[in-house]
Design a protein around this motif. Structure first.
Motif, PDB file in Angstrom:
ATOM      1  N   UNK A   1    -100.166 -15.252 -11.530  1.00 30.47           N
ATOM      2  CA  UNK A   1     -99.163 -14.593 -12.824  1.00 30.47           C
ATOM      3  C   UNK A   1     -99.279 -16.051 -13.754  1.00 30.47           C
ATOM      4  N   UNK A   2     -98.853 -15.667 -14.823  1.00 30.00           N
ATOM      5  CA  UNK A   2     -98.464 -16.550 -16.188  1.00 30.00           C
ATOM      6  C   UNK A   2    -100.077 -16.810 -16.688  1.00 30.00           C
ATOM      7  N   UNK A   3    -100.905 -15.641 -16.615  1.00 27.79           N
ATOM      8  CA  UNK A   3    -102.180 -15.923 -17.124  1.00 27.79           C
ATOM      9  C   UNK A   3    -102.161 -15.793 -18.679  1.00 27.79           C
TER      10      UNK A   3
ATOM     11  N   UNK B   1    -101.545 -21.249 -13.523  1.00 27.76           N
ATOM     12  CA  UNK B   1    -101.759 -22.521 -14.293  1.00 27.76           C
ATOM     13  C   UNK B   1    -102.032 -23.726 -13.369  1.00 27.76           C
ATOM     14  N   UNK B   2    -101.967 -23.467 -11.962  1.00 31.25           N
ATOM     15  CA  UNK B   2    -102.196 -24.370 -11.095  1.00 31.25           C
ATOM     16  C   UNK B   2    -103.089 -23.725 -10.029  1.00 31.25           C
ATOM     17  N   UNK B   3    -102.933 -23.852  -8.819  1.00 35.61           N
ATOM     18  CA  UNK B   3    -103.902 -23.266  -7.934  1.00 35.61           C
ATOM     19  C   UNK B   3    -103.129 -22.773  -6.601  1.00 35.61           C
ATOM     20  N   UNK B   4    -103.851 -22.190  -5.876  1.00 31.80           N
ATOM     21  CA  UNK B   4    -103.110 -21.787  -4.359  1.00 31.80           C
ATOM     22  C   UNK B   4    -102.894 -23.000  -3.660  1.00 31.80           C
ATOM     23  N   UNK B   5    -101.533 -23.012  -3.436  1.00 35.71           N
ATOM     24  CA  UNK B   5    -101.157 -24.289  -2.628  1.00 35.71           C
ATOM     25  C   UNK B   5    -100.913 -24.008  -1.237  1.00 35.71           C
ATOM     26  N   UNK B   6    -100.972 -25.333  -0.438  1.00 30.13           N
ATOM     27  CA  UNK B   6    -101.137 -25.308   0.999  1.00 30.13           C
ATOM     28  C   UNK B   6     -99.732 -24.528   1.584  1.00 30.13           C
ATOM     29  N   UNK B   7     -98.498 -24.823   1.096  1.00 28.25           N
ATOM     30  CA  UNK B   7     -97.309 -24.213   1.406  1.00 28.25           C
ATOM     31  C   UNK B   7     -97.451 -22.753   1.441  1.00 28.25           C
ATOM     32  N   UNK B   8     -98.084 -21.986   0.205  1.00 27.50           N
ATOM     33  CA  UNK B   8     -98.373 -20.494   0.251  1.00 27.50           C
ATOM     34  C   UNK B   8     -99.405 -20.243   1.186  1.00 27.50           C
ATOM     35  N   UNK B   9    -100.450 -20.972   1.364  1.00 28.34           N
ATOM     36  CA  UNK B   9    -101.389 -20.588   2.583  1.00 28.34           C
ATOM     37  C   UNK B   9    -100.660 -20.738   3.920  1.00 28.34           C
TER      38      UNK B   9
ATOM     39  N   UNK C   1    -106.188 -21.896 -23.882  1.00 26.47           N
ATOM     40  CA  UNK C   1    -107.515 -22.607 -23.800  1.00 26.47           C
ATOM     41  C   UNK C   1    -108.372 -21.631 -23.463  1.00 26.47           C
ATOM     42  N   UNK C   2    -108.816 -20.838 -24.372  1.00 24.70           N
ATOM     43  CA  UNK C   2    -110.012 -19.706 -24.273  1.00 24.70           C
ATOM     44  C   UNK C   2    -111.261 -20.204 -23.901  1.00 24.70           C
ATOM     45  N   UNK C   3    -111.424 -21.437 -24.084  1.00 30.74           N
ATOM     46  CA  UNK C   3    -112.960 -22.048 -23.857  1.00 30.74           C
ATOM     47  C   UNK C   3    -113.056 -22.184 -22.091  1.00 30.74           C
ATOM     48  N   UNK C   4    -111.813 -22.413 -21.746  1.00 29.74           N
ATOM     49  CA  UNK C   4    -112.058 -22.570 -20.092  1.00 29.74           C
ATOM     50  C   UNK C   4    -111.585 -21.295 -19.429  1.00 29.74           C
ATOM     51  N   UNK C   5    -111.098 -20.245 -20.106  1.00 27.33           N
ATOM     52  CA  UNK C   5    -110.549 -19.028 -19.307  1.00 27.33           C
ATOM     53  C   UNK C   5    -111.697 -18.425 -18.538  1.00 27.33           C
ATOM     54  N   UNK C   6    -112.894 -18.235 -18.612  1.00 27.23           N
ATOM     55  CA  UNK C   6    -113.725 -17.542 -17.668  1.00 27.23           C
ATOM     56  C   UNK C   6    -113.910 -18.403 -16.504  1.00 27.23           C
ATOM     57  N   UNK C   7    -114.169 -19.615 -16.547  1.00 27.22           N
ATOM     58  CA  UNK C   7    -114.350 -20.765 -15.812  1.00 27.22           C
ATOM     59  C   UNK C   7    -113.080 -20.830 -14.775  1.00 27.22           C
ATOM     60  N   UNK C   8    -111.797 -20.946 -15.265  1.00 25.04           N
ATOM     61  CA  UNK C   8    -110.682 -20.961 -14.360  1.00 25.04           C
ATOM     62  C   UNK C   8    -110.425 -19.656 -13.682  1.00 25.04           C
ATOM     63  N   UNK C   9    -110.868 -18.592 -14.250  1.00 26.17           N
ATOM     64  CA  UNK C   9    -110.840 -17.307 -13.459  1.00 26.17           C
ATOM     65  C   UNK C   9    -111.683 -17.078 -12.403  1.00 26.17           C
ATOM     66  N   UNK C  10    -112.933 -17.825 -12.780  1.00 28.09           N
ATOM     67  CA  UNK C  10    -113.765 -17.528 -11.501  1.00 28.09           C
ATOM     68  C   UNK C  10    -113.491 -18.554 -10.551  1.00 28.09           C
ATOM     69  N   UNK C  11    -113.019 -19.686 -10.940  1.00 29.56           N
ATOM     70  CA  UNK C  11    -112.336 -20.760  -9.843  1.00 29.56           C
ATOM     71  C   UNK C  11    -111.277 -20.174  -8.833  1.00 29.56           C
ATOM     72  N   UNK C  12    -110.356 -19.561  -9.604  1.00 34.91           N
ATOM     73  CA  UNK C  12    -109.037 -18.981  -8.923  1.00 34.91           C
ATOM     74  C   UNK C  12    -109.516 -17.778  -8.100  1.00 34.91           C
ATOM     75  N   UNK C  13    -110.591 -17.088  -8.633  1.00 33.52           N
ATOM     76  CA  UNK C  13    -111.067 -15.777  -7.716  1.00 33.52           C
ATOM     77  C   UNK C  13    -111.910 -16.287  -6.514  1.00 33.52           C
ATOM     78  N   UNK C  14    -112.462 -17.368  -6.779  1.00 32.75           N
ATOM     79  CA  UNK C  14    -113.340 -17.823  -5.456  1.00 32.75           C
ATOM     80  C   UNK C  14    -112.456 -18.315  -4.471  1.00 32.75           C
TER      81      UNK C  14
END
Ligand code: GTP
Ligand code: MG
Length: 419
Positions: A240-242, A212-220, A248-261
């Motif tokens: 997690x929490x996917x 629901x957010x993104x990889x954070x600096x603390x984690x990195x 928000x199905x309209x953003x699903x693919x876009x968000x997935x791509x962004x997280x993956x990248x």
């Protein structure tokens, strides 16, 4: 169709690579132990004044008996260890519970896990815990009781509590996997001591991120510290929490791509634990641990996987979780075989090599002694031969002399008679 989803247990688990290797190396060490103890008995029985073996050599072989015993003890305790990290409330404890197919660890909103909790198999079918501050076994019957025990303890966030759990429902535990839960990496300043105390012998790390957010600096930053201490750690990333994406199905693919990248950039370019982008993509998963845990709890009760309203994309997320488990099992089992048994194999070879060297030296000395003995026997025989010949010569000479003397006497006697 929920019935079409087969549990991972039905397929032969890749964890068997480790399980079989452990059995094999244990059997081999059994033979090594026998060989070393036979060698010791044999060498100790040699006569002390024989000069065949030195004291130092005897000490070398004797010391191997203890060494091999020690290695066998370590071997029996060797396991595969996976450590879970991530920010608080990302779902680390829920992921572990899902993998264990049972709600063992306390989870919930807010800051729940406040020390390291290591779940491992119980040898006697009882569930109990042992914390670092006392060696006392405390029985654990339920999650709430475990949560209570953990809260009442005066343990720091680097402390370790070991939870021993029966294996009947948890195939992972049965196959020697040990799972380590941790407090959120964003709530502790003790990350260095965490790494020293809990990470150095881990075979796999799972970063539980929040999709629901993104990889954070603390984690990195935490993983930068880990990879500075360990060469190329095995890292999996669970977004997690996917299930939240279903709203928000309209953003699903876009968000997935962004997280993956971003995650692949992190694994390949920043952390450098994956050589290629496609290798890194195999380490990133989009899951909902909460759904998996619920489904598996239902499954255990004989109910359909999903009894309530099925959130869109549930089956895809469930399959992705199973896919994660399979790749994780393959990775942890191969990595553990390499890191744990490689050392034991080298040590075993050195022990057998040492004992063999002593035996070879002993063989050389024995042969030399035998050669020396047969040499001196030959000399004695030659001498006897010579003496015999001498005796023969002497005997012939004496005979001649005696004959001559007899003749002389006869001659003298007959002459005297004539006179
Ligand atoms: P700390 O121990 O506090 O560091 O948290 P944690 O990372 O162990 O998280 P935990 O497993 O306790 O989960 C926190 C909350 O998130 C719980 O209420 C879970 O039920 C919930 N949760 C976990 N996974 C998911 C998920 O995939 N989807 C949703 N919707 N909720 C989840
Ligand atoms: Mg937790």
């Amino acid at each position: 169709n929920s019935l079409s989803i087969s549990p991972t247990t039905a397929i032969q688990s890749p964890l068997q690579i480790f399980v079989r290797a452990k059995k094999r190396i244990n059997d081999i060490y059994g033979e090594v132990e026998q060989y070393v103890s036979d060698s010791c008995k044999f060498l100790s029985a040699l006569p002390k004044d024989s000069d065949l073996i030195t004291n130092e050599e005897l000490v070398v072989v004797n010391s191997h008996v203890e060494k091999v015993k020690g290695i066998r003890e370590v071997l029996s305790r060797d396991h595969m260890k996976v450590a879970f990290f991530g920010r608080t409330s990302n779902g680390k404890s829920t992921v572990i519970n899902s993998m264990l197919r049972e709600r063992i660890l306390p989870s919930g909103i807010g800051h729940t896990t406040n020390c390291f909790i290591q779940v491992e198999k119980s040898e006697n079918d009882e569930s109990y815990l042992i914390s670092e501050d006392s060696m006392e076994r405390k029985n654990v019957k339920s999650v709430s009781q475990l949560a209570h025990s953990l809260c009442t303890g005066s343990l720091g966030d680097s402390a370790l509590v070991r939870v021993y759990w029966p294996t009947d429902k948890c195939p992972l535990l049965r196959d020697d996997v040990v799972l380590v839960d941790s407090p959120g990496i964003d709530v502790s300043p003790n990350l260095d001591s965490w790494i020293d105390r809990h990470c150095l012998d881990a075979d796999v790390f799972v970063l539980v991120a929040n999709s629901e957010s993104t990889l954070m600096l603390t984690e990195k930053n935490f993983f930068f510290k880990v990879s500075a201490r360990l060469s190329k750690p095995n890292v999996f990333v669970l977004n997690n929490r996917w299930d939240a994406s279903a709203s928000e199905p309209e953003y699903l693919e876009e968000v997935r791509r962004q997280h993956m990248l971003r995650t692949v950039d992190f694994l390949v370019d920043e952390l450098k634990v994956c050589g290629t982008r496609s290798e890194a993509e195999q380490r990133v998963f989009f899951v909902s641990a909460k759904e998996v845990l619920q489904a598996r709890t239902n499954e255990f009760k004989g109910l359909p996987l999903n009894t309530g309203i099925v959130t869109d994309g549930f089956h895809g997320r469930y399959f992705e979780f199973q896919d994660f488990e399979r790749k994780f099992e393959e990775c942890i089992s191969k990595s553990a075989v390499r890191t744990k048994f490689d050392q034991h194999t080298k040590r075993g070879k050195a022990v057998v090599g040492d004992a063999r060297n002593v035996m070879e030296v002993l063989l050389e000395r024995t042969s030399a002694k035998r050669a020396a003995k047969s040499q001196s026997r030959r000399e004695v025989l030659d001498h006897l031969d010579f003496t015999e010949k001498q005796l023969q010569l002497v005997t012939v000479e004496m005979k001649d002399k005696i004959c001559k003397m007899v003749e002389e006497v006869e001659h003298k006697v007959s002459k005297a008679l004539n006179d």
